[in-house]
Design an enzyme around this catalytic site. Structure first.
Site, mmCIF file in Angstrom:
data_model
loop_
_atom_site.group_PDB
_atom_site.id
_atom_site.type_symbol
_atom_site.label_atom_id
_atom_site.label_comp_id
_atom_site.label_asym_id
_atom_site.label_seq_id
_atom_site.Cartn_x
_atom_site.Cartn_y
_atom_site.Cartn_z
ATOM 1 N N ARG A 404 -19.459 -15.644 6.437
ATOM 2 C CA ARG A 404 -20.773 -15.189 6.627
ATOM 3 C C ARG A 404 -21.783 -16.021 7.182
ATOM 4 N NH1 ARG A 404 -22.067 -13.254 1.268
ATOM 5 N NH2 ARG A 404 -21.501 -11.300 1.783
ATOM 6 N N HIS A 434 -10.067 -18.487 3.240
ATOM 7 C CA HIS A 434 -11.093 -19.412 2.825
ATOM 8 C C HIS A 434 -10.634 -20.601 2.418
ATOM 9 C CE1 HIS A 434 -14.421 -20.667 -0.110
ATOM 10 N NE2 HIS A 434 -15.089 -20.675 0.971
ATOM 11 N N ARG A 563 -22.208 -25.652 -10.613
ATOM 12 C CA ARG A 563 -23.303 -25.893 -9.820
ATOM 13 C C ARG A 563 -24.317 -24.872 -9.721
ATOM 14 N NH1 ARG A 563 -24.367 -24.778 -4.586
ATOM 15 N NH2 ARG A 563 -22.173 -24.448 -4.328
#
Length: 684
Positions: A404, A434, A563
């Site tokens: 993206r 990925h 995170r």
């Protein structure tokens, strides 16, 4: 799908993460220019959130009345909650910038001045700059109320302009001006006076010179208010496109800039009648209206000029060497002896470049296979792969075209690679690749040996200087043999099962992860050593959360370092009393994914490209890999221990989403990123 378990909505959890970014801008211990950059990161994050997540929620809310049953929550209600939170965050943002950051800059004798604060000499300087550098780039559009409203570009800054007569205020005209931030510097440093430094924004330069633009019209006043429209950035693709996929993707990218309006940021000084006119013409709902200040696209402040000296920024990081891994010797010879771990950004990404460059020229290397997701603008990785192809190596490169916002760049790199003779695979339809893996095939004494690099982050030298990631070099056949099988499957566009050591999505990650948790549950019931430590960017998968709740209820102590989004709620009676969650936001972006299982005292440590989200577990090709070298395993465990002790930059994740800093009674201030750097430096 599990029901009735305590969960935080993922969108609200994400907004809580972005609020932690805003906390860094509010932290007076952070250097001043860095605080401005955290404001820019907050703004950029929010733009993407609206382009993707809010756009998706809008689509879901318009589907049918059953969307609540399918999703488990009401998307319209969530959109309203998002609006309320974002408005509060924008107020906090504006207060930070206007009432704190600006004043602290002034204490440093740095002044950001607008068009009304220019004296005669600075005004002349600005007007000359405008006429030489800016005027020719502007394209004012006069608005005719009898014609369709001009189409606004996604995330571009515009001035909505009104030309007014003093005598007849009913006689006015509207216009639009796009501020050319792509091709122009957003900031202009003005001549210094008496050690005082002045900066003005391109926006205010244009405001100051509006009369140069509209001089042909007979109007007395010109009002200009900044607006920014954020559009739906999700791509609509034909799922069955194959040979023409690149063309289809390129066409979809062209449509991205014309997606449905999601959010209008507007200057709160804008008169109500002008705002009403805009909202009507753009067909916006109330949820999409976000009041802001006079400056939008604050992401450009990431390049705010430091005119005040080195103390206003973090000091440059002196990159550390990896102990025992020399750049002056054959990297293959060294990896053949033992595994090596590169801790980014504390240690150099150049080791990965060295690995590829040596492979490119080594006569014994016959083949290189690699997966690429996001690449740097001038990628040395790509140059090394092209060099390898020119040197007669067989180079197999899987470029994920669906990464993206990197789609256009990856199409470019795909074409470059193919032009240079590299065999390019575009990935697998409906599944993003990925993983971050590379395998080198080398002929040694008549036999093939394999050398691998597996990482938690991208092969991107730019982000490698900003993201905390692990990159592992190994020649261990337990791993390389399985990488051969994995790359064979990627080349044939099929998914293999039966990996003994690698943990590969989409077929096996979920099952293997659950098995590792079940082992801890079994061990704790047998009074054996049992605990789980997980570090990642996001935890949103409800089935995984249910499994962690099960382990917690069995008595397994679980520590999470997350995170970003965390939908799990720690400390809930009957569910998560044995779970603690912290989040670390600091100078560098924590990006590594680490899984640790006590395993009865013989810890198992895994690194992975995958977060614990449905997309990573079920809809992407991800690779988790065991850390088999005892020295590397100890280093990762030591670093995790440092992170879990952070009492400076760590925040507590809880049901209130209040991002409370973790403070301990210890007089020693533990700051994980600083302490990790010192730990690695001491090891040299």
């Amino acid at each position: 799908m599990p029901k009735n378990i305590p969960l935080i909505n993922r969108e609200l959890s994400w907004l809580s993460f972005n609020d932690r970014v805003l906390q860094e801008a509010d932290d007076s211990t952070v250097p001043l220019v860095e605080r401005i950059r955290f404001l820019a990161i907050f703004s950029s994050n929010l733009d993407e959130f609206y382009r993707v997540r809010v756009a998706t929620l809008n689509r879901l809310s318009n589907l049918n009345t059953k969307s609540k049953e399918i999703l488990g929550y009401n998307p319209k209600k969530t959109l309203n909650q998002i609006k309320n939170i974002v408005v509060k965050q924008e107020r906090k943002f504006n207060h930070l910038y206007e009432n704190i950051i600006i004043k602290e800059l002034e204490q440093q004798k740095i002044f950001i001045i607008n068009e009304k604060q220019l004296n005669v000499s600075r005004g002349l300087f600005v007007r000359e700059y405008f006429r030489e550098k800016v005027l020719s780039t502007l394209v004012p559009i006069m608005i005719n109320k009898d014609e369709p409203f001009p189409e606004l570009k996604d995330r571009a800054i515009y001035f909505f302009v009104r030309l007014v007569h003093h005598k007849n205020k009913e006689k006015y005209r509207y216009a639009l001006i796009e501020i050319p931030t792509d091709g122009s510097n957003r900031f202009l440093v003005l001549p210094e006076t008496n050690n005082l430094k002045f900066i003005t924004l391109l926006d205010d330069i244009v405001r100051y010179c509006l009369d140069d633009i509209f001089f042909i019209f007979n109007y007395d006043d010109i009002e200009a208010y900044s607006i920014q429209l954020t559009r739906d950035a999700e791509l609509d693709l034909d799922k069955h496109v194959s040979d023409k996929f690149i063309d289809a993707l390129a066409k979809s990218l062209q449509k991205r800039g014309k997606g449905k309006p999601m959010r209008l940021m507007y200057d709160t000084e804008m008169p109500l009648d002008m705002l009403t006119y805009l909202v009507t013409e753009l067909d916006l709902s109330a949820d999409g209206l976000i009041p802001g200040n006079r400056y939008h696209n604050f992401k450009d402040f990431i390049r705010f000029p430091n005119v005040g000296g080195a103390a206003l920024e973090y000091p440059p990081l002196q990159v550390l060497p990896v102990k025992g891994l020399s750049s002056m010797k054959s990297i293959f010879g060294q990896i053949a002896m033992r595994d090596y771990l590169v801790n980014l950004p504390y240690q150099s990404f150049d080791y990965i470049i060295h690995f590829l460059r040596e492979a490119a020229i080594d006569p014994k290397v016959k083949e290189i296979s690699i997966t690429l997701y996001r690449l740097a603008e001038n990628s040395r990785v790509i140059h090394a792969l092209i060099n390898a192809a020119k040197n007669g190596k067989k180079v197999n490169c899987l470029v994920e075209l669906k990464a993206r916002f990197d789609e256009q760049a990856n199409i470019y790199w795909t074409n470059r690679l193919e032009e240079e003779g590299v065999s390019v695979n575009y990935g697998i339809m409906d599944y993003k690749v990925h993983s971050k893996i590379c395998l080198v095939k080398r002929l040694e004494k008549g036999k093939f040996f394999y050398y691998a690099n597996l990482a938690t982050g991208n092969y991107n030298e730019k982000t490698a200087g900003l993201y905390c990631d692990y990159s592992l070099f190994t020649a261990n056949p337990l791993i390389t043999d399985e990488l051969i099988k994995l790359f064979d499957g990627l080349q044939k566009k099929v998914f293999y099962k039966g990996f003994e050591h690698l943990i590969v999505s989409p077929l096996e990650s979920r099952k293997k992860f659950y098995a590792l948790i079940d082992k801890e549950i079994k061990n704790v019931k047998s009074a054996k050593k049992a605990f789980i430590i997980l570090k990642m960017n996001s935890l949103t998968d409800e089935e995984v959360i249910t499994k962690l709740y099960e382990a917690s209820n069995a008595g397994v102590k679980i520590q999470l370092i997350i995170r970003g989004m965390c939908c799990l709620i720690p400390g809930v009676e009957g569910f998560s009393e044995n779970i603690e969650v912290i989040s670390i936001i600091d100078r560098f972006l924590e990006h590594a994914r680490v899984w640790v299982f006590a395993n009865g005292g013989k810890e198992k440590v895994f690194l992975s490209s995958a977060d614990l989200m449905p997309r990573n577990l079920d809809h992407r090709v991800e690779v988790g890999f065991p850390v088999l070298d005892p020295d590397v395993r100890k280093e990762i465990l030591d670093i995790l221990e440092i992170q879990l002790k952070d009492n400076t930059k760590a925040r507590e994740i809880n049901a209130q989403n209040n991002n409370r800093y973790i403070r301990t009674s210890s007089k020693v201030k533990n700051r994980a990123q600083k302490d990790i750097y010192n730990y690695l430096k001491f090891k040299i």
